[in-house]
Design an enzyme around this catalytic site. Structure first.
Site, short mmCIF file in Angstrom:
data_model
loop_
_atom_site.label_atom_id
_atom_site.label_comp_id
_atom_site.label_asym_id
_atom_site.label_seq_id
_atom_site.Cartn_x
_atom_site.Cartn_y
_atom_site.Cartn_z
CG LEU A 153 -42.73 53.51 69.07
CD1 LEU A 153 -44.22 53.83 68.10
CD2 LEU A 153 -43.21 53.95 70.38
CB SER A 154 -42.52 47.14 70.42
OG SER A 154 -43.81 47.62 70.26
CD GLU A 155 -43.23 44.80 67.15
OE1 GLU A 155 -42.73 43.57 67.18
OE2 GLU A 155 -44.12 45.67 67.74
CB THR A 156 -41.29 51.38 63.08
OG1 THR A 156 -40.95 52.27 64.31
CG2 THR A 156 -41.54 52.59 61.82
CG HIS A 212 -48.74 45.77 68.38
ND1 HIS A 212 -47.19 45.52 68.65
CD2 HIS A 212 -48.75 47.32 68.33
CE1 HIS A 212 -46.63 46.59 68.58
NE2 HIS A 212 -47.38 47.83 68.38
#
Length: 282
Positions: free
Chosen positions: A47-50, A79
């Site tokens: 994902l774009s961030e974890t 986000h």
């Protein structure tokens, strides 16, 4: 250290309809995890961030948040801030201060507050870099976007940690038509914004590209909208409250609300919903 089960959720951020926003993976107990294991999971979720919730180190913070892209750690991201706050509250945690959550991260303390409509909003952190882009870098960006320099109405460093720069085009239609060649700007963190016609459901269309972090196009970017909101509202290029659409070109339908208070504080808000709940073994 042996692996153990840890509370894990995925939160959909900035969309009112399921699975049309930007997902963030949240490990609600990141205690005793080292950087390598955090990065390994972030690369695996893709994902774009974890994010990883750990104990705060600063007085007054409810928790400390570690934010990882597939390629590295960020000091701040929007986000993931909202999604992690939603996950933390959904898990039954109670803030130290009624009506607000205080997140510690690499950018300092960030306040998150609930809205009456069930949304969450974060206060935009201060910029670490502002001002106009130099012409050499701007030339690289417009070449990657495949447009002429004359199409750019304005441009700015809007870096609140990740390294963002932004260019403004005249219309949302122009923004949506871009077919960027990110191989020309492999280290860029760049966004582009343009206005929708009067009477539209949204005031602006935003797209953000983060090849430096291994994220070609982010479906919805809170940090970019925060810093761009500071720029546009301070210069009078946007009203004190406006709505942004993002993610259209990647099959999403995100809505980001940007609001500037009388004191200049910019708030970025949107819907958040836990979509996956369980455990992860790390």
């Amino acid at each position: 250290m042996s692996a153990r089960n840890r509370p894990f959720v995925q939160v959909d951020v900035f969309a009112t309809s399921p699975y049309l926003g930007n997902p963030v993976a949240v490990v609600l107990d990141g205690a005793d995890l080292d950087d390598e294991r955090m990065q390994r999971l972030a690369r695996w979720t893709n994902l774009s961030e974890t994010t990883f919730v750990v104990a705060p180190t600063v007085a007054g913070a409810d928790y400390r948040l570690r934010i990882f892209t597939p390629d590295g750690e960020l000091p701040f991201a929007g986000h993931p801030t909202l999604g992690s706050a939603r996950a933390w509250l959904d898990g039954g945690a109670v803030p130290r201060h009624p009506g607000r959550v205080v997140q510690e991260c690499g950018a300092g303390l960030v306040t998150v507050r609930p809205g009456e409509d069930g949304t969450l909003a974060f206060a935009a952190p201060p910029l670490v870099r502002g001002g106009a882009l130099d012409e050499a870098y701007l030339s690289e960006i417009v070449a990657a976007f495949g447009i002429g320099r004359d199409r750019v109405l304005a441009h700015q460093w809007v870096d609140n940690g990740p390294g963002w720069a932004v260019v403004r085009l005249a219309t949302a239609e122009e923004v949506l038509a871009l077919e960027p060649d990110l191989s020309l700007v492999p280290d860029a963190m760049v966004g582009v914004i343009g206005a929708h016609p009067d009477g539209s459901a949204h005031d602006f269309e935003m797209r953000t590209f983060a090849p430096r972090c291994g994220v070609p196009e982010d479906p919805a970017c809170g940090s970019m909208n925060a810093s761009v909101g500071q720029w546009l509202t301070a210069t009078g290029a946007a009203p004190a409250a406006y709505r942004v659409s993002q993610g259209t070109r990647v099959g999403r339908a995100a809505t980001i609300q940007v609001t500037a208070d009388a004191d200049g504080t910019v708030w970025v808000s949107g819907a958040t919903a836990v979509r996956i709940r369980g455990t992860v073994t790390i």
